[in-house]
Design a protein around this motif. Structure first.
Motif, PDB file in Angstrom:
ATOM      1  N   ALA A  18     -19.605  -7.109 -15.401  1.00  0.00           N
ATOM      2  CA  ALA A  18     -20.112  -6.895 -16.813  1.00  0.00           C
ATOM      3  C   ALA A  18     -20.839  -5.432 -16.875  1.00  0.00           C
ATOM      4  CB  ALA A  18     -21.056  -8.059 -17.304  1.00  0.00           C
ATOM      5  N   GLN A  19     -21.663  -5.179 -15.714  1.00  0.00           N
ATOM      6  CA  GLN A  19     -21.873  -3.828 -15.757  1.00  0.00           C
ATOM      7  C   GLN A  19     -21.080  -2.682 -15.597  1.00  0.00           C
ATOM      8  OE1 GLN A  19     -24.178  -4.113 -12.033  1.00  0.00           O
ATOM      9  NE2 GLN A  19     -25.773  -5.692 -12.842  1.00  0.00           N
ATOM     10  N   MET A  20     -19.912  -2.897 -14.793  1.00  0.00           N
ATOM     11  CA  MET A  20     -19.020  -1.949 -14.642  1.00  0.00           C
ATOM     12  C   MET A  20     -18.402  -1.562 -16.146  1.00  0.00           C
ATOM     13  SD  MET A  20     -17.538   0.355 -13.212  1.00  0.00           S
ATOM     14  CE  MET A  20     -17.637   0.402 -11.256  1.00  0.00           C
ATOM     15  N   ALA A  21     -18.044  -2.800 -16.809  1.00  0.00           N
ATOM     16  CA  ALA A  21     -17.228  -2.757 -17.941  1.00  0.00           C
ATOM     17  C   ALA A  21     -18.044  -1.719 -19.116  1.00  0.00           C
ATOM     18  CB  ALA A  21     -16.953  -3.935 -18.634  1.00  0.00           C
ATOM     19  N   ALA A  22     -19.444  -2.237 -18.944  1.00  0.00           N
ATOM     20  CA  ALA A  22     -20.355  -1.462 -19.965  1.00  0.00           C
ATOM     21  C   ALA A  22     -20.462  -0.051 -19.531  1.00  0.00           C
ATOM     22  CB  ALA A  22     -21.655  -2.182 -20.027  1.00  0.00           C
ATOM     23  N   ALA A  23     -20.544   0.103 -18.267  1.00  0.00           N
ATOM     24  CA  ALA A  23     -20.523   1.600 -17.608  1.00  0.00           C
ATOM     25  C   ALA A  23     -19.535   2.507 -18.052  1.00  0.00           C
ATOM     26  CB  ALA A  23     -20.721   1.657 -16.118  1.00  0.00           C
ATOM     27  N   VAL A  24     -18.305   1.656 -18.053  1.00  0.00           N
ATOM     28  CA  VAL A  24     -17.209   2.609 -18.575  1.00  0.00           C
ATOM     29  C   VAL A  24     -17.231   2.791 -20.012  1.00  0.00           C
ATOM     30  CG1 VAL A  24     -14.553   2.274 -19.031  1.00  0.00           C
ATOM     31  CG2 VAL A  24     -15.572   1.710 -16.736  1.00  0.00           C
ATOM     32  N   ASP A  25     -17.641   2.006 -20.834  1.00  0.00           N
ATOM     33  CA  ASP A  25     -17.830   2.246 -22.157  1.00  0.00           C
ATOM     34  C   ASP A  25     -18.885   3.088 -22.396  1.00  0.00           C
ATOM     35  OD1 ASP A  25     -16.122   0.353 -22.875  1.00  0.00           O
ATOM     36  OD2 ASP A  25     -17.617  -1.180 -23.335  1.00  0.00           O
ATOM     37  N   ALA A  26     -20.060   3.258 -21.645  1.00  0.00           N
ATOM     38  CA  ALA A  26     -21.019   4.256 -21.563  1.00  0.00           C
ATOM     39  C   ALA A  26     -20.597   5.816 -21.476  1.00  0.00           C
ATOM     40  CB  ALA A  26     -22.230   3.774 -20.872  1.00  0.00           C
ATOM     41  N   ALA A  27     -19.607   5.676 -20.504  1.00  0.00           N
ATOM     42  CA  ALA A  27     -19.123   7.073 -19.775  1.00  0.00           C
ATOM     43  C   ALA A  27     -18.077   7.527 -20.894  1.00  0.00           C
ATOM     44  CB  ALA A  27     -18.484   6.892 -18.493  1.00  0.00           C
ATOM     45  N   ARG A  28     -17.306   6.759 -21.476  1.00  0.00           N
ATOM     46  CA  ARG A  28     -16.591   7.114 -22.451  1.00  0.00           C
ATOM     47  C   ARG A  28     -17.117   7.800 -23.724  1.00  0.00           C
ATOM     48  NH1 ARG A  28     -12.187   2.320 -21.964  1.00  0.00           N
ATOM     49  NH2 ARG A  28     -11.145   2.951 -20.348  1.00  0.00           N
ATOM     50  N   ARG A  29     -18.249   7.236 -24.120  1.00  0.00           N
ATOM     51  CA  ARG A  29     -19.347   7.683 -25.286  1.00  0.00           C
ATOM     52  C   ARG A  29     -19.748   8.875 -24.674  1.00  0.00           C
ATOM     53  NH1 ARG A  29     -20.811   2.366 -25.456  1.00  0.00           N
ATOM     54  NH2 ARG A  29     -23.150   2.823 -24.230  1.00  0.00           N
ATOM     55  N   ALA A  30     -20.288   9.094 -23.520  1.00  0.00           N
ATOM     56  CA  ALA A  30     -21.017  10.171 -22.888  1.00  0.00           C
ATOM     57  C   ALA A  30     -19.620  11.428 -22.955  1.00  0.00           C
ATOM     58  CB  ALA A  30     -21.161  10.122 -21.546  1.00  0.00           C
ATOM     59  N   ALA A  31     -18.576  11.080 -22.800  1.00  0.00           N
ATOM     60  CA  ALA A  31     -17.499  11.971 -22.628  1.00  0.00           C
ATOM     61  C   ALA A  31     -17.225  13.043 -23.969  1.00  0.00           C
ATOM     62  CB  ALA A  31     -16.274  11.610 -22.051  1.00  0.00           C
ATOM     63  N   THR A  32     -17.822  12.496 -25.059  1.00  0.00           N
ATOM     64  CA  THR A  32     -17.665  13.120 -26.269  1.00  0.00           C
ATOM     65  C   THR A  32     -18.762  14.092 -26.552  1.00  0.00           C
ATOM     66  OG1 THR A  32     -18.800  11.406 -27.389  1.00  0.00           O
ATOM     67  CG2 THR A  32     -16.270  10.982 -27.284  1.00  0.00           C
ATOM     68  N   ILE A  33     -19.568  14.058 -25.804  1.00  0.00           N
ATOM     69  CA  ILE A  33     -20.724  15.197 -25.941  1.00  0.00           C
ATOM     70  C   ILE A  33     -20.405  16.124 -25.264  1.00  0.00           C
ATOM     71  CG2 ILE A  33     -23.156  15.239 -25.361  1.00  0.00           C
ATOM     72  CD1 ILE A  33     -23.278  12.110 -25.500  1.00  0.00           C
ATOM     73  N   PRO A  34     -20.864  17.434 -25.585  1.00  0.00           N
ATOM     74  CA  PRO A  34     -20.112  18.772 -25.283  1.00  0.00           C
ATOM     75  C   PRO A  34     -20.583  19.091 -23.897  1.00  0.00           C
ATOM     76  CG  PRO A  34     -21.274  19.117 -27.409  1.00  0.00           C
ATOM     77  CD  PRO A  34     -21.446  17.657 -27.017  1.00  0.00           C
TER      78      PRO A  34
END
Ligand SMILES: [Zn+2]
Length: 414
Positions: A18-34
């Motif tokens: 569950a942590q890894m799945a949420a981390a992937v989501d968090a990283a994808r969100r972060a990837a949109t930040i300049p």
């Protein structure tokens, strides 16, 4: 399996996925930040590439990278993940490094500290002196909220002024305290010197305890039950002790990885081998924190069941800072182990470990201790060598300047 489906009693394998799945989501969100976009594309990574199978390729974040970005594009280093009017708190660290949090971020982080402090024994109805800093940094603001969540009464004492703390604790019948261990010991010692017995019974201490026996010593001398928690300003609480007292359980809604000093890949920790804690916040909105190297090292993780029912693995303590530990002849040299021997033998003094390479390419380790030679230097040397599992030369030197690094590695100096 999502984070909503897990709790502190869930099988750890489930929590981990569950942590890894949420981390992937968090990283994808972060990837949109300049700034993330810039840093990651420089290493050939985009949000599309991030999945549990490629997680190891996601670049680490360091305090240096945060500082560098903040200097280039003040104040938030192009890492702000929300519109500016959603920043509910902005903290100011030296550097300057400004740390923005939304209302949701503050609530999540306060929630993590509430779990930590409750596990450290603080409960509804306790009156607690909160002794960490109130201005500029996140500490006191978020710890106050954590105490509120538990239902504790709060005395916002803040840093320093031990006379005033002692007076207020006595007058109000304060029975709990949140403190750095050195401040707690200082307060208790001062009160004892003045012949006063404080009503304190519970202490939640953060940061590293210099001596693991401190807890039992404080309990025996002052009747205060001490438990420890560990956290960072960026992600909140990371691990905390339970009543069983045999290590700090990892937080279940945070991704914690382990990276050996000087290496770039995460590993499974092994006893006796120091690894750095790397954390990914699964919720942070205002400034996502993905794979932050904390610089704090542990030396093994225990997976066995705990009587408290929590399933998270636990570590015994922080053994040092990355950069303070090096490898000599295949063995990790951990200055902390020298401190352990000194404390055990009541021989505590300033010291430094010096690593040098001879012309023949052989590494030599010297332990330099400040002051006159010990009564039995041979015995002391043997004990240090046994602790470090390496031979060394022991030298005494009249004095070592204040703030001397405990490890000096001269092998790679130009
Ligand atoms: Zn436990």
């Amino acid at each position: 399996m999502s984070l909503d489906d897990i709790n502190e009693q869930s099988p750890w394998e489930q929590s981990r996925s569950a942590q890894m799945a949420a981390a992937v989501d968090a990283a994808r969100r972060a990837a949109t930040i300049p700034r993330y976009q810039k840093d990651w594309s420089a290493q050939g990574i985009s949000s599309r590439d991030v999945n549990p199978g490629t997680w190891d390729a996601v670049p680490f974040l360091t305090k240096d990278k945060l500082l560098e970005a903040a200097r280039e594009s003040p104040p938030y280093g192009d890492r702000l993940g929300v519109p500016r009017d959603q920043v509910a708190h902005a903290f100011a660290a030296p550097g300057p490094l400004y740390m923005p949090f939304t209302k949701h971020d503050m609530d999540r982080i306060a929630g993590s500290f509430a779990k930590a402090l409750a596990s450290c024994g603080l409960s509804r109805g306790d009156l607690v002196d909160q002794t960490t800093m109130y201005n500029w940094v996140i500490a006191a603001t978020v710890l106050d909220r954590a105490l509120e969540k538990i239902g504790c009464g709060i005395v916002p004492g803040g840093v320093g002024q031990s006379d005033r703390h002692i007076e207020v604790i006595e007058h109000l019948g304060v029975n709990g305290i949140v403190a750095f261990p050195t401040f707690l010991e200082h307060l208790l010692a001062q009160a004892a010197t003045e012949g006063r017995r404080l009503p304190l019974r519970k202490a939640a201490v953060m940061g590293e305890l210099h001596d693991p026996r401190t807890k039992s010593r404080i309990h025996a001398a002052h009747g205060v039950a001490v438990r420890e928690f560990y956290g960072t300003a960026d992600v909140g609480a990371v691990a905390w002790e339970c009543a069983a007292g045999n290590g700090m359980h990892l937080r279940d809604d945070l991704l914690v990885e382990f990276v050996p000093p000087g290496q770039s890949g995460a590993v499974q920790p092994e006893t006796g081998t120091p690894v750095e804690l790397v954390v990914t916040d699964l919720h942070r909105q205002a400034m996502p924190i993905i794979r932050l190297r904390t610089g704090d090292l542990i030396d093994g993780l225990s997976n066995g069941p705990c009587s408290c029912g929590r399933t998270a693995p636990r570590f015994r303590r922080i053994v040092g800072r990355a950069g303070e530990i090096t490898k000599v002849k295949g063995m990790f040299v951990v200055p902390r182990l020298v401190v352990d021997v000194m404390q055990k033998e009541n021989l505590e003094r300033p010291f430094r470990l010096i690593v040098e390479r001879s012309d023949g390419g052989i590494d030599n380790l010297t332990l330099e201790v400040a002051g006159a030679p010990y009564p039995d230097p041979v015995d002391f040397q043997a004990k240090v060598e046994a602790a470090l599992r390496i031979r060394l030369a022991l030298k005494f030197t009249p004095e070592l300047p204040e703030g001397t690094a405990r490890l000096v590695d001269r092998r790679f100096q130009a």
